[in-house]
Design a protein around this motif. Structure first.
Motif, PDB file in Angstrom:
ATOM      1  N   GLY A  82       0.845  -1.184   0.000  1.00 34.06           N
ATOM      2  CA  GLY A  82       0.000   0.000   0.000  1.00 34.06           C
ATOM      3  C   GLY A  82       0.878   1.231   0.000  1.00 34.06           C
ATOM      4  O   GLY A  82       0.654   2.193   0.726  1.00 34.06           O
ATOM      5  N   CYS A  83       1.893   1.216  -0.871  1.00 30.40           N
ATOM      6  CA  CYS A  83       2.977   2.198  -0.809  1.00 30.40           C
ATOM      7  C   CYS A  83       2.564   3.595  -1.239  1.00 30.40           C
ATOM      8  O   CYS A  83       3.251   4.570  -0.918  1.00 30.40           O
ATOM      9  N   GLY A  84       1.456   3.722  -1.983  1.00 37.72           N
ATOM     10  CA  GLY A  84       1.093   5.043  -2.458  1.00 37.72           C
ATOM     11  C   GLY A  84       2.147   5.604  -3.395  1.00 37.72           C
ATOM     12  O   GLY A  84       2.781   4.871  -4.155  1.00 37.72           O
ATOM     13  N   PRO A  85       2.395   6.917  -3.323  1.00 44.29           N
ATOM     14  CA  PRO A  85       3.286   7.548  -4.295  1.00 44.29           C
ATOM     15  C   PRO A  85       4.767   7.467  -3.972  1.00 44.29           C
ATOM     16  O   PRO A  85       5.556   8.067  -4.686  1.00 44.29           O
ATOM     17  N   ASP A  86       5.165   6.801  -2.858  1.00 45.43           N
ATOM     18  CA  ASP A  86       6.593   6.501  -2.676  1.00 45.43           C
ATOM     19  C   ASP A  86       7.211   6.922  -1.362  1.00 45.43           C
ATOM     20  O   ASP A  86       8.321   6.511  -1.063  1.00 45.43           O
ATOM     21  N   ARG A  87       6.581   7.775  -0.560  1.00 42.41           N
ATOM     22  CA  ARG A  87       7.348   8.449   0.484  1.00 42.41           C
ATOM     23  C   ARG A  87       7.955   7.483   1.500  1.00 42.41           C
ATOM     24  O   ARG A  87       9.105   7.666   1.918  1.00 42.41           O
ATOM     25  N   VAL A  88       7.232   6.449   1.918  1.00 43.30           N
ATOM     26  CA  VAL A  88       7.783   5.506   2.883  1.00 43.30           C
ATOM     27  C   VAL A  88       8.782   4.570   2.215  1.00 43.30           C
ATOM     28  O   VAL A  88       9.840   4.262   2.779  1.00 43.30           O
ATOM     29  N   THR A  89       8.486   4.130   0.996  1.00 45.92           N
ATOM     30  CA  THR A  89       9.422   3.262   0.276  1.00 45.92           C
ATOM     31  C   THR A  89      10.777   3.934   0.124  1.00 45.92           C
ATOM     32  O   THR A  89      11.824   3.333   0.395  1.00 45.92           O
ATOM     33  N   ALA A  90      10.759   5.181  -0.299  1.00 45.55           N
ATOM     34  CA  ALA A  90      12.018   5.906  -0.494  1.00 45.55           C
ATOM     35  C   ALA A  90      12.748   6.107   0.824  1.00 45.55           C
ATOM     36  O   ALA A  90      13.985   6.030   0.882  1.00 45.55           O
ATOM     37  N   HIS A  91      12.001   6.362   1.888  1.00 46.69           N
ATOM     38  CA  HIS A  91      12.628   6.542   3.197  1.00 46.69           C
ATOM     39  C   HIS A  91      13.304   5.244   3.648  1.00 46.69           C
ATOM     40  O   HIS A  91      14.433   5.267   4.153  1.00 46.69           O
ATOM     41  N   LEU A  92      12.643   4.112   3.469  1.00 46.87           N
ATOM     42  CA  LEU A  92      13.223   2.827   3.851  1.00 46.87           C
ATOM     43  C   LEU A  92      14.442   2.503   3.006  1.00 46.87           C
ATOM     44  O   LEU A  92      15.426   1.936   3.498  1.00 46.87           O
ATOM     45  N   ASP A  93      14.414   2.873   1.733  1.00 48.08           N
ATOM     46  CA  ASP A  93      15.586   2.710   0.878  1.00 48.08           C
ATOM     47  C   ASP A  93      16.758   3.506   1.444  1.00 48.08           C
ATOM     48  O   ASP A  93      17.901   3.025   1.484  1.00 48.08           O
ATOM     49  N   GLY A  94      16.475   4.716   1.915  1.00 54.18           N
ATOM     50  CA  GLY A  94      17.519   5.536   2.509  1.00 54.18           C
ATOM     51  C   GLY A  94      18.072   4.970   3.800  1.00 54.18           C
ATOM     52  O   GLY A  94      19.201   5.302   4.198  1.00 54.18           O
ATOM     53  N   LEU A  95      17.300   4.106   4.459  1.00 53.01           N
ATOM     54  CA  LEU A  95      17.758   3.449   5.684  1.00 53.01           C
ATOM     55  C   LEU A  95      18.543   2.166   5.388  1.00 53.01           C
ATOM     56  O   LEU A  95      18.948   1.465   6.310  1.00 53.01           O
ATOM     57  N   GLY A  96      18.744   1.858   4.116  1.00 53.84           N
ATOM     58  CA  GLY A  96      19.578   0.724   3.751  1.00 53.84           C
ATOM     59  C   GLY A  96      18.852  -0.559   3.457  1.00 53.84           C
ATOM     60  O   GLY A  96      19.486  -1.602   3.299  1.00 53.84           O
ATOM     61  N   LEU A  97      17.515  -0.517   3.373  1.00 55.53           N
ATOM     62  CA  LEU A  97      16.760  -1.734   3.119  1.00 55.53           C
ATOM     63  C   LEU A  97      16.630  -1.988   1.619  1.00 55.53           C
ATOM     64  O   LEU A  97      16.559  -1.062   0.811  1.00 55.53           O
ATOM     65  N   HIS A  98      16.560  -3.253   1.279  1.00 47.52           N
ATOM     66  CA  HIS A  98      16.305  -3.686  -0.097  1.00 47.52           C
ATOM     67  C   HIS A  98      14.785  -3.742  -0.256  1.00 47.52           C
ATOM     68  O   HIS A  98      14.152  -4.777  -0.068  1.00 47.52           O
ATOM     69  N   VAL A  99      14.176  -2.604  -0.588  1.00 49.31           N
ATOM     70  CA  VAL A  99      12.732  -2.426  -0.469  1.00 49.31           C
ATOM     71  C   VAL A  99      12.080  -2.235  -1.823  1.00 49.31           C
ATOM     72  O   VAL A  99      12.682  -1.675  -2.755  1.00 49.31           O
ATOM     73  N   PHE A 100      10.854  -2.703  -1.943  1.00 46.57           N
ATOM     74  CA  PHE A 100      10.034  -2.427  -3.122  1.00 46.57           C
ATOM     75  C   PHE A 100       8.622  -2.096  -2.648  1.00 46.57           C
ATOM     76  O   PHE A 100       8.216  -2.448  -1.537  1.00 46.57           O
ATOM     77  N   GLY A 101       7.869  -1.396  -3.491  1.00 47.73           N
ATOM     78  CA  GLY A 101       6.525  -0.968  -3.128  1.00 47.73           C
ATOM     79  C   GLY A 101       5.467  -1.684  -3.946  1.00 47.73           C
ATOM     80  O   GLY A 101       5.682  -2.048  -5.103  1.00 47.73           O
ATOM     81  N   VAL A 102       4.309  -1.881  -3.316  1.00 48.49           N
ATOM     82  CA  VAL A 102       3.153  -2.484  -3.974  1.00 48.49           C
ATOM     83  C   VAL A 102       1.940  -1.624  -3.656  1.00 48.49           C
ATOM     84  O   VAL A 102       1.736  -1.232  -2.504  1.00 48.49           O
ATOM     85  N   ASP A 103       1.148  -1.322  -4.684  1.00 50.48           N
ATOM     86  CA  ASP A 103      -0.075  -0.547  -4.450  1.00 50.48           C
ATOM     87  C   ASP A 103      -1.159  -0.994  -5.412  1.00 50.48           C
ATOM     88  O   ASP A 103      -0.882  -1.412  -6.547  1.00 50.48           O
ATOM     89  N   LEU A 104      -2.403  -0.874  -4.951  1.00 48.49           N
ATOM     90  CA  LEU A 104      -3.563  -1.255  -5.746  1.00 48.49           C
ATOM     91  C   LEU A 104      -3.822  -0.282  -6.888  1.00 48.49           C
ATOM     92  O   LEU A 104      -4.412  -0.645  -7.907  1.00 48.49           O
ATOM     93  N   SER A 105      -3.384   0.953  -6.740  1.00 48.06           N
ATOM     94  CA  SER A 105      -3.703   2.030  -7.676  1.00 48.06           C
ATOM     95  C   SER A 105      -2.643   2.184  -8.757  1.00 48.06           C
ATOM     96  O   SER A 105      -1.497   2.547  -8.462  1.00 48.06           O
ATOM     97  N   PRO A 106      -2.982   1.969 -10.021  1.00 51.49           N
ATOM     98  CA  PRO A 106      -2.008   2.194 -11.091  1.00 51.49           C
ATOM     99  C   PRO A 106      -1.501   3.630 -11.139  1.00 51.49           C
ATOM    100  O   PRO A 106      -0.327   3.860 -11.454  1.00 51.49           O
ATOM    101  N   ALA A 107      -2.367   4.585 -10.830  1.00 51.99           N
ATOM    102  CA  ALA A 107      -1.934   5.986 -10.856  1.00 51.99           C
ATOM    103  C   ALA A 107      -0.908   6.266  -9.768  1.00 51.99           C
ATOM    104  O   ALA A 107       0.064   7.005  -9.993  1.00 51.99           O
ATOM    105  N   MET A 108      -1.099   5.705  -8.588  1.00 48.66           N
ATOM    106  CA  MET A 108      -0.110   5.858  -7.524  1.00 48.66           C
ATOM    107  C   MET A 108       1.225   5.245  -7.928  1.00 48.66           C
ATOM    108  O   MET A 108       2.294   5.823  -7.694  1.00 48.66           O
TER     109      MET A 108
END
Length: 242
Positions: A82-108
């Motif tokens: 439920g990543c939405g437009p990226d803000r948490v995914t990008a933050h976790l990437d900055g913390l060193g995690l190998h992270v990817f996002g998933v969301d129901l909304s194609p526009a997001m």
């Protein structure tokens, strides 16, 4: 299988608001130090291999270049569901995690891919993740269970349990309460969407029933435009580690 009506409504609403949502919330996480603290703790636990609830041994306190090194050395992947437009995914990437996002909304997903082309973002539903069994080191569901009718949450938590490895970490954030709220206007757009405020004790019980050990739960008082307390639960999938 026929898609649940709440999934269709959620997709339609977030497709409608995606661009304005991303713009209005782009600095939100930077203004919430407690939220960042929960995400930082989650990242340390994942990088340490989910060493336990009360404390982390060995790699405790990993951050910055050391965290990035741990991720590069083979830390298990993390899903921001439920990543939405990226803000948490990008933050976790900055913390060193190998992270990817998933969301129901194609526009997001499109907004997220444009903002962070180096990260992976996939369309998908929490009810049926395109992830193999037991491969994730962690899951963040940051306000992404709030549009699921409470009676359907056990199915989602079972799916979380399926894709996490033993001792994999889970972080949930949601509005605390016990009611359904009908949303008819959000982020400058007319929408039709239900949101559920959830009782932390009830969510903790559902997680336990799904095979998780809940080891931290916190309530934060509302700030800014928030109208209710905000809840944070941290849990791990039961495994071989005590």
């Amino acid at each position: 299988m026929t898609e649940a009506s709440y999934l269709r409504a959620t997709r339609a609403a977030y497709d409608t608001v995606a661009v304005d949502y991303a713009e209005l919330l782009k600095v939100e996480l930077g203004e919430k130090p407690l939220d960042r603290a929960f995400l930082a703790a989650f990242a340390e636990l994942v990088l340490a291999g989910g060493a336990g609830a009360a404390g982390v041994s060995g790699a405790a306190g990993v951050s910055g270049p050391a965290a990035a090194g741990a991720a590069a050395a083979g830390a298990a992947p993390v899903a921001d569901l439920g990543c939405g437009p990226d803000r948490v995914t990008a933050h976790l990437d900055g913390l060193g995690l190998h992270v990817f996002g998933v969301d129901l909304s194609p526009a997001m997903i499109e907004v997220a891919r444009q903002a962070h082309p180096h990260l992976r973002f996939d369309e998908g539903s929490l009810t049926d993740l395109d992830v193999a069994d037991g491969v994730l080191g962690g899951i963040v569901a940051w306000y992404s269970i709030i549009h699921t009718p409470p009676e359907d949450l056990p199915r989602i938590f079972a799916e979380f349990h399926r894709v996490l490895r033993a001792d994999g970490q889970l972080l949930l954030a949601f509005q605390a309460g016990d009611e359904r709220v009908r949303l008819e206007h959000a982020y400058g757009h007319a929408i039709e969407l239900d949101a559920y405020r959830l009782a932390p004790d009830r969510i903790a019980a559902l997680l336990a029933a799904a095979g998780f050990v809940v080891y931290a739960r916190t309530l934060r008082e509302p700030s800014g435009p928030e109208k209710t307390q905000q809840a944070y639960l941290m849990a791990r999938k039961q495994g071989t580690t005590a």
